[in-house]
Design a protein around this motif. Structure first.
Motif, short mmCIF file in Angstrom:
data_model
loop_
_atom_site.label_atom_id
_atom_site.label_comp_id
_atom_site.label_asym_id
_atom_site.label_seq_id
_atom_site.Cartn_x
_atom_site.Cartn_y
_atom_site.Cartn_z
N TYR A 144 0.85 -1.19 0.00
CA TYR A 144 0.00 0.00 0.00
C TYR A 144 0.88 1.24 0.00
O TYR A 144 1.66 1.44 0.93
N MET A 145 0.77 2.05 -1.04
CA MET A 145 1.49 3.32 -1.12
C MET A 145 0.66 4.36 -0.39
O MET A 145 -0.53 4.54 -0.70
N GLU A 146 1.26 5.04 0.58
CA GLU A 146 0.55 6.03 1.39
C GLU A 146 1.41 7.29 1.46
O GLU A 146 2.26 7.43 2.34
N GLY A 147 1.21 8.19 0.49
CA GLY A 147 2.05 9.39 0.40
C GLY A 147 3.46 9.00 0.01
O GLY A 147 3.67 8.32 -0.99
N ASP A 148 4.44 9.40 0.83
CA ASP A 148 5.82 9.03 0.56
C ASP A 148 6.26 7.82 1.39
O ASP A 148 7.44 7.52 1.50
N MET A 149 5.26 7.12 1.96
CA MET A 149 5.53 5.92 2.77
C MET A 149 4.88 4.71 2.10
O MET A 149 3.93 4.84 1.33
N VAL A 150 5.41 3.54 2.42
CA VAL A 150 4.84 2.27 1.98
C VAL A 150 4.45 1.49 3.21
O VAL A 150 5.23 1.37 4.16
N ARG A 151 3.21 0.97 3.20
CA ARG A 151 2.76 0.07 4.26
C ARG A 151 2.73 -1.32 3.67
O ARG A 151 2.10 -1.57 2.66
N LEU A 152 3.44 -2.24 4.31
CA LEU A 152 3.46 -3.64 3.91
C LEU A 152 2.63 -4.40 4.94
O LEU A 152 3.03 -4.54 6.10
N GLN A 153 1.46 -4.85 4.51
CA GLN A 153 0.46 -5.44 5.40
C GLN A 153 0.54 -6.96 5.36
O GLN A 153 0.37 -7.56 4.30
N PRO A 154 0.80 -7.60 6.50
CA PRO A 154 0.87 -9.06 6.52
C PRO A 154 -0.51 -9.70 6.41
O PRO A 154 -1.51 -9.10 6.81
N ALA A 155 -0.56 -10.90 5.88
CA ALA A 155 -1.81 -11.66 5.81
C ALA A 155 -2.19 -12.18 7.20
O ALA A 155 -3.37 -12.33 7.51
#
Length: 74
Positions: free
Chosen positions: A36-47
């Motif tokens: 998930y791209m959130e502005g200038d950050m990336v969120r990597l969401q685990p299953a």
């Protein structure tokens, strides 16, 4: 799951919600997470809901592949 094989394709277009193999520059490791791209950050969401997401600056993430299949080993 431990022992499963993951099939990846080159990351030409990565969209929010895609499962990816992401290289984390700072920790020098690869992880499989939803991207998930959130502005200038990336969120990597685990299953796995018991694990916390990883949020890092986009410049510190390199998507190595997009998951297109999993071969489950029984």
């Amino acid at each position: 799951a431990d022992g499963d094989m993951v099939l990846l394709e080159p990351p030409t277009n990565v969209n929010n919600g895609d499962m990816v193999a992401a290289w984390l520059n700072d920790s020098e490791e690869t992880t499989l997470k939803r991207f998930y791209m959130e502005g200038d950050m990336v969120r990597l969401q685990p299953a796995n809901a018991s694990m916390a997401p990883i949020t890092v600056p986009a410049k510190n993430v390199a998507v190595r592949g997009r998951v297109v299949g999993v071969i489950r080993m029984f």
